[in-house]
Design a protein around this motif. Sequence first.
Motif, PDB file in Angstrom:
ATOM      1  N   GLN A   1       1.775  -9.282   0.433  1.00 46.26           N
ATOM      2  CA  GLN A   1       2.353  -8.664  -1.166  1.00 46.26           C
ATOM      3  C   GLN A   1       1.680  -7.563  -1.978  1.00 46.26           C
ATOM      4  N   ASP A   2       0.274  -8.285  -2.115  1.00 49.38           N
ATOM      5  CA  ASP A   2      -0.408  -7.693  -2.827  1.00 49.38           C
ATOM      6  C   ASP A   2      -0.677  -6.667  -2.865  1.00 49.38           C
ATOM      7  N   LEU A   3      -1.119  -6.567  -1.117  1.00 53.97           N
ATOM      8  CA  LEU A   3      -1.553  -4.976  -0.924  1.00 53.97           C
ATOM      9  C   LEU A   3      -0.981  -4.199  -0.871  1.00 53.97           C
ATOM     10  N   LEU A   4       0.358  -4.491  -0.030  1.00 51.78           N
ATOM     11  CA  LEU A   4       1.768  -4.035  -0.481  1.00 51.78           C
ATOM     12  C   LEU A   4       2.011  -3.133  -2.196  1.00 51.78           C
ATOM     13  N   ASP A   5       1.912  -3.675  -2.896  1.00 55.46           N
ATOM     14  CA  ASP A   5       2.349  -3.771  -4.131  1.00 55.46           C
ATOM     15  C   ASP A   5       1.373  -2.865  -4.895  1.00 55.46           C
ATOM     16  N   HIS A   6       0.087  -2.436  -4.249  1.00 55.66           N
ATOM     17  CA  HIS A   6      -1.125  -2.237  -4.836  1.00 55.66           C
ATOM     18  C   HIS A   6      -1.185  -0.597  -4.011  1.00 55.66           C
ATOM     19  N   CYS A   7       0.040  -0.018  -2.403  1.00 57.72           N
ATOM     20  CA  CYS A   7      -0.371   0.862  -2.355  1.00 57.72           C
ATOM     21  C   CYS A   7       1.332   1.695  -2.783  1.00 57.72           C
ATOM     22  N   VAL A   8       2.225   0.693  -2.696  1.00 57.63           N
ATOM     23  CA  VAL A   8       2.942   1.393  -3.663  1.00 57.63           C
ATOM     24  C   VAL A   8       2.626   2.528  -4.650  1.00 57.63           C
TER      25      VAL A   8
ATOM     26  N   ASN B   1       7.040  -2.513   4.412  1.00 64.23           N
ATOM     27  CA  ASN B   1       6.281  -3.051   5.395  1.00 64.23           C
ATOM     28  C   ASN B   1       6.643  -3.774   6.720  1.00 64.23           C
ATOM     29  N   MET B   2       7.321  -2.517   7.341  1.00 60.66           N
ATOM     30  CA  MET B   2       7.828  -2.282   8.818  1.00 60.66           C
ATOM     31  C   MET B   2       6.728  -1.557   8.921  1.00 60.66           C
ATOM     32  N   ILE B   3       5.357  -1.864  10.323  1.00 56.21           N
ATOM     33  CA  ILE B   3       4.471  -0.636  11.227  1.00 56.21           C
ATOM     34  C   ILE B   3       5.216  -0.307  12.203  1.00 56.21           C
ATOM     35  N   VAL B   4       5.072   0.585  13.089  1.00 51.68           N
ATOM     36  CA  VAL B   4       5.749   1.097  13.996  1.00 51.68           C
ATOM     37  C   VAL B   4       3.990   1.756  14.707  1.00 51.68           C
TER      38      VAL B   4
END
Length: 166
Positions: A10-17, A134-137
């Motif tokens: 969640q921390d890295l996702l929030d950072h990237c957004v 937060n999904m990867i393909v």
Amino acid sequence: MKIYGNILSQDLLDHCVKEIVELSDKCVWSSSSLRWEDSIKEGITGSCLQCYVPGETQEKLIIELSEFFSDATEYKIQYYIWQKNSGIAHHNDGHHSIGATIYLNETWNKNDGGLFVWYDEDDVVMRALCPTQNMIVINDEHQRHFVTQISPLCDEPRYTIQLWID
């Protein structure tokens, strides 16, 4: 195609957004209309913006994704802003060993386009998915795929992280 959810912490996702939004008004972006081959722009009237993910964020992404790409020796990681009317025509990522996309939008309305579509076995039957945060393909078998054009009526751009791995 390989598809996984909740790929980043969640921390890295929030950072990237936060980072992609902050970078959106900086002079760091290139346009698909200038950089992409004509064949992958066929039928697409808009452009997609792309810039390299800053070094510290790249390092964090590589660490968190290492279990999926343990044999990787080289990464090219970019933020993409899919603007209205952007998309990408049929292609197979053949110029890299692996192509992968991580979706950043909190929600995405499938009526706004931007659907990821791929062929499993033949050129008749296709599969599609609506981007989910937060999904990867992961395309590690050079499957043909495309992204449907983003509606000119959508409320926000489609935000992704694109990874090219060799």
